[in-house]
Design an enzyme around this catalytic site. Structure first.
Site, PDB file in Angstrom:
ATOM      1  N   HIS A 107       0.832  -1.209   0.000  1.00 16.22           N
ATOM      2  CA  HIS A 107       0.000   0.000   0.000  1.00 16.22           C
ATOM      3  C   HIS A 107       0.866   1.258   0.000  1.00 16.22           C
ATOM      4  O   HIS A 107       0.704   2.139  -0.850  1.00 16.22           O
ATOM      5  CB  HIS A 107      -0.916  -0.017   1.234  1.00 16.22           C
ATOM      6  CG  HIS A 107      -1.730   1.223   1.406  1.00 16.22           C
ATOM      7  ND1 HIS A 107      -3.048   1.305   1.041  1.00 16.22           N
ATOM      8  CD2 HIS A 107      -1.407   2.460   1.884  1.00 16.22           C
ATOM      9  CE1 HIS A 107      -3.501   2.527   1.283  1.00 16.22           C
ATOM     10  NE2 HIS A 107      -2.516   3.246   1.806  1.00 16.22           N
ATOM     11  N   GLU A 108       1.781   1.327   0.940  1.00 14.20           N
ATOM     12  CA  GLU A 108       2.606   2.541   1.044  1.00 14.20           C
ATOM     13  C   GLU A 108       3.458   2.730  -0.202  1.00 14.20           C
ATOM     14  O   GLU A 108       3.716   3.854  -0.629  1.00 14.20           O
ATOM     15  CB  GLU A 108       3.487   2.485   2.297  1.00 14.20           C
ATOM     16  CG  GLU A 108       2.708   2.455   3.608  1.00 14.20           C
ATOM     17  CD  GLU A 108       1.695   3.575   3.750  1.00 14.20           C
ATOM     18  OE1 GLU A 108       1.911   4.661   3.165  1.00 14.20           O
ATOM     19  OE2 GLU A 108       0.667   3.364   4.422  1.00 14.20           O
ATOM     20  N   HIS A 124       1.682   4.666  -2.808  1.00 17.83           N
ATOM     21  CA  HIS A 124       1.836   6.121  -2.649  1.00 17.83           C
ATOM     22  C   HIS A 124       3.204   6.559  -3.175  1.00 17.83           C
ATOM     23  O   HIS A 124       3.332   7.602  -3.824  1.00 17.83           O
ATOM     24  CB  HIS A 124       1.765   6.509  -1.172  1.00 17.83           C
ATOM     25  CG  HIS A 124       0.404   6.436  -0.561  1.00 17.83           C
ATOM     26  ND1 HIS A 124      -0.683   7.094  -1.076  1.00 17.83           N
ATOM     27  CD2 HIS A 124      -0.037   5.811   0.569  1.00 17.83           C
ATOM     28  CE1 HIS A 124      -1.741   6.866  -0.289  1.00 17.83           C
ATOM     29  NE2 HIS A 124      -1.370   6.088   0.699  1.00 17.83           N
ATOM     30  N   HIS A 155       3.221   6.905  -6.813  1.00 20.40           N
ATOM     31  CA  HIS A 155       2.476   8.103  -7.203  1.00 20.40           C
ATOM     32  C   HIS A 155       3.396   9.326  -7.102  1.00 20.40           C
ATOM     33  O   HIS A 155       3.385  10.209  -7.970  1.00 20.40           O
ATOM     34  CB  HIS A 155       1.273   8.243  -6.263  1.00 20.40           C
ATOM     35  CG  HIS A 155       0.146   9.088  -6.772  1.00 20.40           C
ATOM     36  ND1 HIS A 155      -0.943   9.388  -6.005  1.00 20.40           N
ATOM     37  CD2 HIS A 155      -0.073   9.704  -7.960  1.00 20.40           C
ATOM     38  CE1 HIS A 155      -1.791  10.147  -6.691  1.00 20.40           C
ATOM     39  NE2 HIS A 155      -1.271  10.347  -7.885  1.00 20.40           N
TER      40      HIS A 155
HETATM   41 ZN   LIG Z   1      -2.473   5.286   2.244  1.00 17.07          ZN
END
Ligand SMILES: [Zn+2]
Length: 720
Positions: free
Chosen positions: A510-511, A514, A517
């Site tokens: 998940h991290e 980011h 991104h």
């Molecule tokens: Zn998050």
């Protein structure tokens, strides 16, 4: 100017957290306006010069506590002077001499703030904590002086009026619109009297949020559960018991056992503690945080925060804080958020009740003689999971060794999708010996980002998992991104491997979503870099990246037994996938309950702020139909940092909101053959690289070829 400090509070649905730092005595730091020897400060303060390390990577080894206060003082003075020069420029306003000049202003301030903010989160100490409290109202006043500057606003207004004749490219036009909206939303159009009121509210809010957060940390430490005997810890592994004994010893509680608390209401060890009394005590220690009385009680503070936010919103012309806040999100209005949450709540609670009945049956079959309580849920749910799927987390962990997960899982998936590669940089300084640094190379071999991996829990690191930027990508500055991921994985004793839980694996993916991104950003203006998108959109790319954690090709590549090197058996993989919907009633309900609380508090007008925090919370849950005792909200009001500590106030719904896009995107990847360069490149080109430079829902549309559909989410969460 007005560059938001990025810190993504992550993993609403799969948080791992750690033990937080002790906070300190009141600040004795010098005021930032003190007359420091300027020339000397500039020559020697490592925070006030661009780092000469690759990508302007921070010179962690040269920064000391005492550098921050003078650096902030000088950086604020510099930015004030830059803003004054832009506002008083005798030349006619132009996009270049106003908007681009604003983008270029405050570079030292941004650097100092980023490093300070990140260090107070990930590597704090009493001096930084004290400075943080001292700085909060000063930073707020500094910000106000910029966004409430009328001369400056007049220039922006002139440009808005002339927009059609400026012939701006799309990104520049969007930037102009964004600045205009930022200034209006900050109150620049208010009367002088109201501006003074607003400034006072801003300063009070900054101080109270800081106090709320420091109390959350204090209470998390102070509420760690002390256990007297080993017998009360039955069910825990030897390693867990040893760790609890060592933790107690560290705190001067020789011979006892200490269980530190995680951020959330639920605590991981509730799943395995056999002693019902211990479970109840652990649970109660968790839910009573912030409402125990004493110095760190947050009940009054939440009332004050709710009132101050409502007053501020009303001053700006909005009925309540949520209306003000959501205007800037893709959701736009409280009505839209209420509709989603209240639409999904009944099905989620119904599922939770079905799950509860199954758990109660287990209790009754064993002649337990008690009603399922909140502290029993994880324990029986874990056993039911065992019965249904014939495996538990402890069987998986030997396959989830940290370095394998990172390099052969997270990095591997990114390589297959985007062609990127990673090279560890041991020459760059780190702020803690367990922090690792990687240079990231594109498919064509060009280096384009630095990735900092800070995985372990520490007593001076806040709980949870998050990503942040030290340096933003921007074509305007020619800067490349320096991005960090933070998790809170307990560090094993020396010589032992770090074996992750499935939740921790998911959080790592998940991290990194980011991080991608941030790293893939290809925008001109720093204001739009990477994760500078609406909060209810920003969790979307990170959630998408979670899909690769259990993608068979990826899983087989990283999930290898730490001792034998054998790949995870296929039947275990099948079971993991089959158990995907297990316990979704609980997970969705605890999340929706917290989201509803967050909305209820922030949809109040100032005159309706209640006087009793916990009574209001109980009533809000009841009225929303989510007051099902065995499933408490994921966070209760006095320790709900997302909601009251700033950052995700009136925005906790964002995780589920973004998950609509996420689930639909997962379907797209599946429809198009999954893990491939073709798919990855399309997602990167249409979505990840765009940052905030185009309307986020437009970038989704461009990527997907249509607007999002909610059905994939409903199926995933068993809500259909
Ligand atoms: Zn998050």
């Amino acid at each position: 100017m007005t560059k938001p400090l990025l810190m993504l509070l992550c993993s609403a649905l799969a948080i791992q957290s750690g033990v937080a730092a002790e906070t300190s005595a009141p600040s004795t730091q010098a005021s930032p306006v003190k007359k420091a020897p300027r020339a000397k400060a500039q020559a020697t303060n490592p925070l006030l010069v661009k780092s000469t390390l690759p990508f302007e990577y921070p010179v962690f080894d040269k920064i000391h506590n005492e550098d921050y206060a003078p650096a902030f003082a000088q950086a604020m003075r510099e930015e004030d002077a830059e803003i004054k020069a832009i506002a008083n420029n005798p030349a006619k306003p132009s996009f270049e001499n106003t908007i681009v000049a604003l983008e270029r202003s405050g570079q030292n301030f941004t650097r100092v703030s980023r490093i300070f903010e990140n260090q107070t989160e990930a590597n704090t100490n009493p001096a930084l904590e004290a400075l943080s409290g001292d700085l909060a109202p000063k930073l707020s006043a500094h910000q106000d002086a910029i966004v409430l500057n009328e001369k400056l606003f007049q220039r922006i207004q002139t440009l808005i009026n002339q927009k059609a004749s400026l012939h701006l490219d799309a990104e520049s036009e969007r930037l102009l619109d964004r600045y205009y909206a930022d200034y209006v939303r900050s109150g620049v159009k208010l009367s002088q009297t109201d501006k003074e009121k607003l400034k006072s509210l801003n300063a009070q809010l900054a101080t109270m949020e800081n106090k709320f957060n420091q109390n959350v940390l204090k209470e998390m430490n102070a509420s760690a559960l002390v256990v007297d005997t080993k017998a009360e810890l039955a069910g825990l592994s030897k390693a867990e018991i040893d760790t609890a004994a060592a933790t107690a010893k560290d705190k001067g509680l020789d011979g006892k056992y200490l269980i530190p608390l995680m951020n959330t209401t639920g605590q991981p060890l509730l799943a395995t503690l056999e002693n019902r009394g211990t479970r109840q005590r652990l649970y109660e220690a968790s839910i009573n945080r912030g409402s125990n009385g004493g110095d760190a009680d947050n009940r009054e503070i939440t009332l004050t925060l709710a009132r101050l936010r409502a007053e501020r919103a009303q001053l700006l012309g909005y009925p309540n804080f949520a209306a003000y806040s959501l205007e800037n999100e893709t959701a736009k209005t409280p009505a839209a958020v209420n509709k989603m949450l209240s639409g999904l709540a009944p099905a989620a609670v119904a599922n939770a009740k079905k799950e509860a009945a199954e758990l109660q049956k287990m209790i009754d079959d064993e002649h337990g003689g008690f009603q399922l309580a909140a502290w029993d849920w994880a324990f029986y749910s874990e056993r039911l999971h065992q019965q249904k799927f014939a495996y538990d987390d402890s069987q998986l962990r030997p396959y989830f060794e940290l370095n394998n997960v990172l390099q052969n899982g997270v990095f591997y998936a990114a390589n297959k999708l985007y062609g990127i590669t990673f090279k560890e940089r041991k020459d760059l300084p780190v702020y803690h010996p367990t922090v690792r640094v990687f240079e990231v190379f594109d498919a064509d071999g060009k280096s384009f980002a630095i990735f900092i991996s800070d995985m372990y829990a520490r007593s001076n690191k806040r709980g949870g998992a998050w990503m942040n930027n030290y340096v933003d990508q921007s074509a305007l500055f020619g800067s490349k991104p320096v991005i960090a991921n933070h998790l809170n994985i307990p560090q094993p004793p020396a010589g032992e491997p770090t074996l992750l839980t499935p939740d921790e694996v998911k959080t790592a993916f998940h991290e990194f979503g980011h991080a991608l991104h941030g790293m893939f950003s290809q925008v001109r203006y720093p204001r739009f870099s990477g994760t500078n998108v609406p909060r209810d959109f920003v969790e979307y790319p990170s959630q998408v990246n979670e899909m690769w954690a259990v993608w068979p090709e990826v899983l087989k590549n990283y999930a290898k037994h730490y001792q034998t090197g054998q790949a995870i058996p296929q039947d275990l993989v099948d079971k993991i996938i089959a158990s995907g919907k297990f316990n979704q009633g609980f997970t969705t309900t605890e999340y929706i309950a917290a989201s509803l609380l967050d909305q209820r508090w922030h949809q109040l007008s100032a005159k309706d702020i209640p006087t009793d925090t916990m009574a209001f919370e109980a009533l809000a849950l009841k009225e929303a139909g989510v007051d099902f005792a065995p499933v408490p909200p994921r966070y209760r009001t006095p320790y709900f940092s997302h909601s009251f500590g700033g950052g995700y106030s009136a925005g906790y719904y964002a995780y589920l909101w973004s998950e609509v896009l996420d689930a639909d995107t997962v379907e797209w990847f599946k429809e198009n053959g999954g893990l491939s360069r073709k798919n990855g490149d399309w997602f990167r080109q249409q979505l990840l690289s765009r940052g905030g430079s185009i309307d986020p829902m437009q970038s989704f549309h461009n990527f997907r070829g249509r607007d999002a559909k909610i059905e994939p989410l409903l199926i995933r969460r068993g809500l259909n």
